[in-house]
Structures are given as structure tokens and as C-alpha cells.
Design a protein around this motif. Structure first.
Motif, mmCIF file in Angstrom:
data_model
loop_
_atom_site.group_PDB
_atom_site.id
_atom_site.type_symbol
_atom_site.label_atom_id
_atom_site.label_comp_id
_atom_site.label_asym_id
_atom_site.label_seq_id
_atom_site.Cartn_x
_atom_site.Cartn_y
_atom_site.Cartn_z
ATOM 1 N N VAL A 74 0.865 -1.186 0.000
ATOM 2 C CA VAL A 74 0.000 0.000 0.000
ATOM 3 C C VAL A 74 0.901 1.235 0.000
ATOM 4 C CG1 VAL A 74 -1.911 1.183 1.128
ATOM 5 C CG2 VAL A 74 -1.714 -1.303 1.322
ATOM 6 N N ALA A 75 0.895 1.954 -1.101
ATOM 7 C CA ALA A 75 1.830 3.068 -1.258
ATOM 8 C C ALA A 75 1.531 4.228 -0.320
ATOM 9 C CB ALA A 75 1.819 3.551 -2.700
ATOM 10 N N ARG A 79 -6.314 1.776 5.961
ATOM 11 C CA ARG A 79 -7.244 2.055 7.056
ATOM 12 C C ARG A 79 -8.097 0.814 7.283
ATOM 13 N NH1 ARG A 79 -4.166 5.535 7.292
ATOM 14 N NH2 ARG A 79 -4.449 7.808 7.187
ATOM 15 N N VAL A 80 -8.038 0.259 8.485
ATOM 16 C CA VAL A 80 -8.824 -0.928 8.818
ATOM 17 C C VAL A 80 -9.685 -0.617 10.030
ATOM 18 C CG1 VAL A 80 -8.796 -3.351 9.497
ATOM 19 C CG2 VAL A 80 -7.053 -2.484 7.915
ATOM 20 N N ASP A 93 1.514 4.263 5.580
ATOM 21 C CA ASP A 93 0.808 4.642 6.800
ATOM 22 C C ASP A 93 -0.282 3.612 7.069
ATOM 23 O OD1 ASP A 93 -0.334 6.033 8.923
ATOM 24 O OD2 ASP A 93 -1.576 7.258 7.609
ATOM 25 N N ALA A 94 -0.173 2.883 8.172
ATOM 26 C CA ALA A 94 -1.158 1.859 8.523
ATOM 27 C C ALA A 94 -1.883 2.275 9.796
ATOM 28 C CB ALA A 94 -0.484 0.512 8.721
ATOM 29 N N ASN A 95 -3.205 2.357 9.695
ATOM 30 C CA ASN A 95 -4.039 2.764 10.831
ATOM 31 C C ASN A 95 -5.060 1.668 11.092
ATOM 32 O OD1 ASN A 95 -6.069 4.009 12.497
ATOM 33 N ND2 ASN A 95 -5.235 6.004 11.916
ATOM 34 N N VAL A 96 -5.015 1.087 12.294
ATOM 35 C CA VAL A 96 -5.865 -0.053 12.625
ATOM 36 C C VAL A 96 -6.763 0.314 13.802
ATOM 37 C CG1 VAL A 96 -5.938 -2.478 13.290
ATOM 38 C CG2 VAL A 96 -4.048 -1.628 11.878
ATOM 39 N N VAL A 110 2.814 3.101 11.981
ATOM 40 C CA VAL A 110 1.766 2.158 12.356
ATOM 41 C C VAL A 110 1.048 2.733 13.570
ATOM 42 C CG1 VAL A 110 1.226 -0.159 13.188
ATOM 43 C CG2 VAL A 110 3.055 0.153 11.506
ATOM 44 N N LYS A 111 -0.284 2.854 13.459
ATOM 45 C CA LYS A 111 -1.093 3.345 14.567
ATOM 46 C C LYS A 111 -2.161 2.314 14.872
ATOM 47 C CE LYS A 111 -3.755 7.337 16.200
ATOM 48 N NZ LYS A 111 -4.260 8.693 15.847
ATOM 49 N N VAL A 112 -2.178 1.826 16.109
ATOM 50 C CA VAL A 112 -3.103 0.774 16.517
ATOM 51 C C VAL A 112 -4.041 1.319 17.580
ATOM 52 C CG1 VAL A 112 -3.355 -1.548 17.452
ATOM 53 C CG2 VAL A 112 -1.362 -0.990 16.040
ATOM 54 N N GLN A 113 -5.324 1.353 17.238
ATOM 55 C CA GLN A 113 -6.357 1.697 18.207
ATOM 56 C C GLN A 113 -7.298 0.524 18.431
ATOM 57 O OE1 GLN A 113 -7.424 5.274 15.869
ATOM 58 N NE2 GLN A 113 -7.168 6.424 17.775
ATOM 59 N N GLY A 114 -7.108 -0.520 17.645
ATOM 60 C CA GLY A 114 -7.893 -1.736 17.769
ATOM 61 C C GLY A 114 -6.999 -2.879 18.183
#
Length: 254
Positions: A74-75, A79-80, A93-96, A110-114
Motif C-alpha cells: 500500500v503506497a 485504514r482498517v 501509513d497503517a491505521n488499525v 503504524v497506529k493501533v487503536q484496535g
């Protein structure tokens, strides 16, 4: 059904199949099977999709369920907020905020809220968490910033700055009202960094220049080269100050 709006766009609003190809936008609001490698600008799932092959996209958004037996690159943004799974993931940029399961992660941020589950290594320039994660291998980032929002586990953690804390104020009260206190903890075999500040952490070894062991910690060994301090209720079995590669010092406990 599968509906092609314009050349390069494919949308599945009922049940359909998306073949190997290059597209502009892939959108699934129904149920779709992806039969091979997909390359596109935008990939969106608000329904359910599963597939085999490699996924290449500028941005991927998952509000529904995506199960992909293949690597994803993913360039820009991932968003998940639903549930997604890949093999190896490479992203800018990965946002979970939902649930993401992968074999490995290589990302800028990497940002994890889940919940993030990684069966291998997770590497990033910046890793922040306000949720929960499990990394079976090495979690390595320049900055590792964890606000405990659940059970966090990694075999090894490495970074220039590693911070583990509980929430403060209303956030802490909200989280502790939903999650048992014993679940709000980080567990790791080893933690290494230049600046390491920990709360509610269980680890066999912690190594760094500046090491601050806060409340709720249980550490077997601390090795530091600069400064060290520990909260009164922290349990630290052995502390060593290391100068020029030579260990000095003795045991410390609470």
C-alpha cells in the motif's frame, strides 16, 4: 453483482468475482472473490471480500471484512476499521481501529487503536498504540509509544525511544471500566532502546541508556549506561550499570 462503471473501475454490490487485473477503483459493498493479483489506485471493502494473490494499491480502506492470502503493498494509506488479513504487509501509513492480522509488517507509521496480530516481525519508523497487539517476532521502530488499551505482547522490542504507559484521566477510567486490570499489560522477552520508560510491563531484560521503570513493572534484569530509576512498587530483580562494555552494580528489588 459486479458493475463496471468506467474503464478501470469495478464495483461489487451483490455477489461477484473480480479477476486479476489493473484497475483505478475496486469497491466491494457486497460479497466478492478476488481470483488473482490486483493492482489499483483505491481499494475499498465495506462488505466482504476474499482472495488469493498480491494486492498493490495506493490506498486500502476496510470497513467490512477482507481475507487475502497474499502480500499487500500500500503506497499511501491503509485504514482498517473492520477485519482484514494479509500475508506480508508493506505500507506507508497503517491505521488499525479494527482488527488486522498479518505475517509481517514494514511501514513508515503504524497506529493501533484496535487489535494488531503479527506472526513475524513488525518494523516501522514510528509505532503508536492505544489498543492491543501481539507480535511474535521483533517489534522495531525509531519511536515505540504504547498507551495500554489491552493485552500487548511482543517477543522483542527495539527502538530509540520506547514508552509504555497507562492512559490518564477520563481515558484511563474508560479503558479500565471495559478491560480487567490484569489485561492492561505489556509482556516481552526483551526491550532495548536509548530512552526506555515503562509502566505495567513484564520483561526478562530491559537495556538502555536512560531506563525508567514505573509502577506495575516486573523486570528480571535491567542494564543501563546512563541513568536509572524505579517506582517504589516496581519489581526489578537485577540491575547492572554498564560502562564501556563492563558490567557493574548488583541486585535491586522492590
Amino acid at each position: 453483482m459486479s458493475d463496471t462503471k468506467t474503464p478501470g473501475d469495478v464495483r461489487v454490490s451483490g455477489a461477484g468475482t473480480i479477476a486479476t487485473g489493473t484497475y483505478r477503483t475496486v469497491s466491494v459493498s457486497g460479497s466478492a472473490v478476488l481470483t488473482g493479483d490486483i493492482e489499483c489506485v483505491d481499494f475499498k471493502v465495506s462488505g466482504a471480500a476474499q482472495g488469493d494473490g498480491a494486492l498493490r494499491a495506493e490506498s486500502v480502506t476496510v470497513h467490512g471484512t477482507l481475507s487475502y492470502r497474499g502480500d499487500a503493498e500500500v503506497a499511501a494509506h491503509l485504514r482498517v476499521s473492520g477485519t482484514a488479513s494479509f500475508d506480508a504487509l508493506k505500507a506507508s501509513d497503517a491505521n488499525v481501529s479494527g482488527t488486522l492480522a498479518v505475517t509481517s509488517v514494514s511501514a513508515t507509521t503504524v497506529k493501533v487503536q484496535g487489535l494488531l496480530n503479527v506472526s513475524g516481525d513488525c518494523e516501522a519508523e514510528r509505532f503508536t498504540c492505544q489498543g492491543a497487539f501481539s507480535v511474535d517476532g521483533l517489534l522495531n521502530a525509531g519511536v515505540v509509544d504504547i498507551t495500554l488499551g489491552g493485552k500487548c505482547v511482543a517477543r522483542e522490542i527495539g527502538g530509540e525511544a520506547v514508552t509504555v504507559r497507562t492512559g490518564v484521566g477520563a481515558l484511563k477510567l474508560f479503558v479500565t471500566s471495559l478491560i480487567p486490570a490484569w489485561e492492561l499489560r505489556l509482556t516481552a522477552e526483551s526491550i532495548e532502546g536509548d530512552d526506555v520508560r515503562l509502566e505495567y510491563t513484564t520483561a526478562r531484560a530491559v537495556r538502555g541508556n536512560t531506563v525508567v521503570i514505573g509502577p506495575g513493572c516486573e523486570i528480571e534484569l535491567v542494564e543501563y549506561t546512563g541513568e536509572y530509576s524505579a517506582a517504589s512498587d516496581a519489581i526489578v530483580k537485577t540491575v547492572r550499570k554498564v560502562n564501556e562494555g563492563t558490567p557493574e552494580g548488583g541486585d535491586a528489588g522492590a
